[in-house]
Design a protein around this motif. Sequence first.
Motif: not given
Lengths: 143, 143, 143
Positions: B8-11, B13-15
């Motif tokens: 899971v990348d940062a973008a 995970l932010a969502q």
Amino acid sequence: MTRIDNGVDAALLAQVHQLYGLQSHLIDGGSARAWAETFTPDGEFCSPSYPAPVSGTDNLEAFAGRFYSGAHDADEVHRHVVTNVAVDRIDDDTLRVRAYLQIVATARAGDSRLVRFTTIDDRIVRHGDTWLVDRRTVARDDA
Amino acid sequence: MTRIDNGVDAALLAQVHQLYGLQSHLIDGGSARAWAETFTPDGEFCSPSYPAPVSGTDNLEAFAGRFYSGAHDADEVHRHVVTNVAVDRIDDDTLRVRAYLQIVATARAGDSRLVRFTTIDDRIVRHGDTWLVDRRTVARDDA
Amino acid sequence: MTRIDNGVDAALLAQVHQLYGLQSHLIDGGSARAWAETFTPDGEFCSPSYPAPVSGTDNLEAFAGRFYSGAHDADEVHRHVVTNVAVDRIDDDTLRVRAYLQIVATARAGDSRLVRFTTIDDRIVRHGDTWLVDRRTVARDDA
């Protein structure tokens, strides 16, 4: 002005948040080995709730197993509720992570209760392409 | 070693963190339709606290409305406290998200109390350029 | 469909999560000045638990100092537990952040108890290369 990012970028923070999101599900759900493996192979867990520090994967696994079976034997579910994760970058390969950790217990067909409020203060280190806990220090608010 | 990012990348995970941050404000604040629309159009909500699964936007909206009005009629405020969000990537368009969910009630001029400790286990799917809950399964720690 | 990202990208959300992760450690740990400096120089703190809004770094520092010494004088530790952080982008330089904030108190050798459940509704503004609280409004669930 207090700088808030502490040199921690989004990609790194995402990894840390995943680590702290995941850990409690592992220990609370009985995945003792997987929990132990969120620590480095010689990682150390220091808590005033237990007589001595626990170090190394096998000992951490046994510790997590006792936590889970203790709750199960009491016919309760015990949860580690993690909030207020704050990350400081120490250097390229080392982070300090502080968080609040509440232990909440629920008896079968019974009420839920806040057993203990603690803080954790961790040293996190880069390990290959992930990050692991090298040392966790727990402090109790009632101490 | 337990991999912590789970692909899971940062973008992404932010969502997910925005979704879980937002949802409780919607249902607890009486925005029943907006809460229902954080689910897919035929999204499903399964909880042992209620007699049958709830599915589809209109039914989810009615369910959220009953939750809010039930608290209001009791002259209380009820909150869904979400912690320990852990995200697993199933495939490009599907995530599994687990979290702890505590229901806390506060009476007017009264004390706050932990009503119930539950866990949620969600299937999240890509929907256009956002992510929505396709199926939520709630489990109670007292069961 | 409820859009969940609200125009907030991962880099920005990381900064906001760091801010909310950090703040409680500062005020609860007695770092009153550093807590005050997470607000803009003329930042404002409005809470029904206190007779008047507090504004400006010096006043915010004094307020945080009183919070900490009040707990200390009662031989207790008081914690601000922040959850359910939801971020809305207002414009390039302004965010709205809502969160749940629980005050938990622990007496020495005693139990922990949930003192109060509140919500916070903040205006956050860009300040150089970081973000600071320009106005915090606290509401109590028992009011």
